[in-house]
Scaffold this active site. Sequence first.
Site, mmCIF file in Angstrom:
data_model
loop_
_atom_site.group_PDB
_atom_site.id
_atom_site.type_symbol
_atom_site.label_atom_id
_atom_site.label_comp_id
_atom_site.label_asym_id
_atom_site.label_seq_id
_atom_site.Cartn_x
_atom_site.Cartn_y
_atom_site.Cartn_z
ATOM 1 N N GLY A 46 66.514 -36.561 69.811
ATOM 2 C CA GLY A 46 65.603 -36.985 70.871
ATOM 3 C C GLY A 46 66.360 -37.950 71.757
ATOM 4 N N GLU A 47 65.830 -39.130 71.898
ATOM 5 C CA GLU A 47 66.524 -40.163 72.674
ATOM 6 C C GLU A 47 66.508 -41.424 71.819
ATOM 7 O OE1 GLU A 47 68.299 -42.645 75.212
ATOM 8 O OE2 GLU A 47 66.253 -43.111 74.604
ATOM 9 N N SER A 48 67.696 -41.818 71.389
ATOM 10 C CA SER A 48 67.758 -42.826 70.322
ATOM 11 C C SER A 48 67.223 -44.195 70.749
ATOM 12 C CB SER A 48 69.190 -42.938 69.797
ATOM 13 O OG SER A 48 70.075 -43.259 70.833
ATOM 14 N N CYS A 78 71.538 -35.557 65.625
ATOM 15 C CA CYS A 78 71.751 -36.034 66.994
ATOM 16 C C CYS A 78 71.288 -37.495 67.149
ATOM 17 C CB CYS A 78 71.077 -35.081 67.973
ATOM 18 S SG CYS A 78 71.876 -35.121 69.572
ATOM 19 N N ARG A 108 77.496 -42.620 71.422
ATOM 20 C CA ARG A 108 76.128 -42.153 71.668
ATOM 21 C C ARG A 108 76.034 -40.900 72.546
ATOM 22 N NH1 ARG A 108 72.624 -44.540 75.489
ATOM 23 N NH2 ARG A 108 70.758 -43.316 75.227
ATOM 24 N N ILE A 142 73.062 -31.174 72.603
ATOM 25 C CA ILE A 142 72.262 -31.620 73.753
ATOM 26 C C ILE A 142 72.524 -33.112 73.986
ATOM 27 C CG2 ILE A 142 69.933 -31.831 74.723
ATOM 28 C CD1 ILE A 142 69.078 -29.598 72.768
ATOM 29 N N ARG A 143 73.175 -33.407 75.105
ATOM 30 C CA ARG A 143 73.582 -34.808 75.383
ATOM 31 C C ARG A 143 74.028 -35.455 74.065
ATOM 32 N NH1 ARG A 143 70.174 -38.833 76.040
ATOM 33 N NH2 ARG A 143 68.477 -37.349 76.210
ATOM 34 N N HIS A 202 71.913 -29.610 66.804
ATOM 35 C CA HIS A 202 70.488 -29.379 66.473
ATOM 36 C C HIS A 202 70.277 -28.083 65.689
ATOM 37 C CE1 HIS A 202 68.417 -32.424 69.090
ATOM 38 N NE2 HIS A 202 69.584 -32.394 69.709
ATOM 39 N N GLU A 204 67.828 -27.269 63.961
ATOM 40 C CA GLU A 204 66.406 -26.885 64.023
ATOM 41 C C GLU A 204 66.098 -26.048 65.257
ATOM 42 O OE1 GLU A 204 67.652 -29.721 64.864
ATOM 43 O OE2 GLU A 204 66.546 -30.569 66.554
HETATM 44 N N1 LIG Z 1 69.821 -34.618 71.575
HETATM 45 C C1 LIG Z 1 69.865 -35.870 71.227
HETATM 46 O O1 LIG Z 1 69.282 -36.310 70.233
HETATM 47 C C2 LIG Z 1 70.630 -36.765 72.148
HETATM 48 C C3 LIG Z 1 70.815 -38.160 71.649
HETATM 49 C C4 LIG Z 1 71.261 -39.054 72.780
HETATM 50 N N2 LIG Z 1 72.661 -38.976 72.992
HETATM 51 C C5 LIG Z 1 70.818 -40.484 72.489
HETATM 52 O O2 LIG Z 1 71.443 -41.409 72.743
HETATM 53 O O3 LIG Z 1 69.781 -40.701 71.997
#
Ligand SMILES: NC(=O)CC[C@H](N)C(=O)O
Length: 250
Positions: A46-48, A78, A108, A142-143, A202, A204
């Site tokens: 997600g977004e940490s 992630c 990150r 993903i990112r 990911h 999942e």
């Molecule tokens: N797909 C992801 O979970 C990306 C994580 C993202 N790089 C973060 O800092 O949270």
Amino acid sequence: MTVGVLALQGSFNEHLAALKKIGVKGLQIRKPEQLEHVNALIIPGGESTTMAKLAEYHNLFPALRNFIKTGKPVWGTCAGLIFLADKAVGQKLGGQELVGGLDCTVHRNFFGSQIQSFEADLLVPELAATEGGPATFRGVFIRAPAILETGPDVQVLADYAVPPGKSVTLGSDVESQAEKTGREEKVIVAVKQGNLLATAFHPELTTDTRWHSFFLKMAGGDQSFCCGSSSNGDDDGDQRQARPDLPVFQ
Ligand SMILES: NC(=O)CC[C@H](N)C(=O)O
């Protein structure tokens, strides 16, 4: 066997769908006391930074650290990997709280921004040896973060070539080792350390459930531990209709 999935933000529904697919009960975790009812925990992507703020708001950090200390398996994907790392670089100003426990330094957003997200086939010898199937796994990044350094007890399960122009040298954006030596540099994208598993990608979001079954084995379970469908974990115990399987990349 019940597997908790931290359900504050990010791809928790997709993990619950993957667990359901292999016949394992999943439970959404939003409160510290809910951790008492699970044998293992997944911290999703997600977004940490956002996830950390929500975890702090719900007073989850001490409970998450205690959960790890009990020796029950925890898998971070992630943003979940970032959560588990002892040290993170490339964080937003002021940083963010980490659960820690995994002896590594994670960058990150190592692979860049959202539009630099990609898929790649990763060599996964340990996974294939344990779970069977192909020698590669389709990694959905993903990112995505990457692990730059690991401690002695960390087992590397997959790595990936550093894209041109990126450096694995901590705190440096100058000429990479690869550019200097002409040799391909790699970063680590999947690890195991005792009861902790972490992937920068990911699983999942794919139809390949081998990482989920690998993780279940760490929890002493396998598919024969099957105990019904996923629960939404709501306090009122309402029995909503089971969600249909979510669309995933084929
Ligand atoms: N797909 C992801 O979970 C990306 C994580 C993202 N790089 C973060 O800092 O949270």
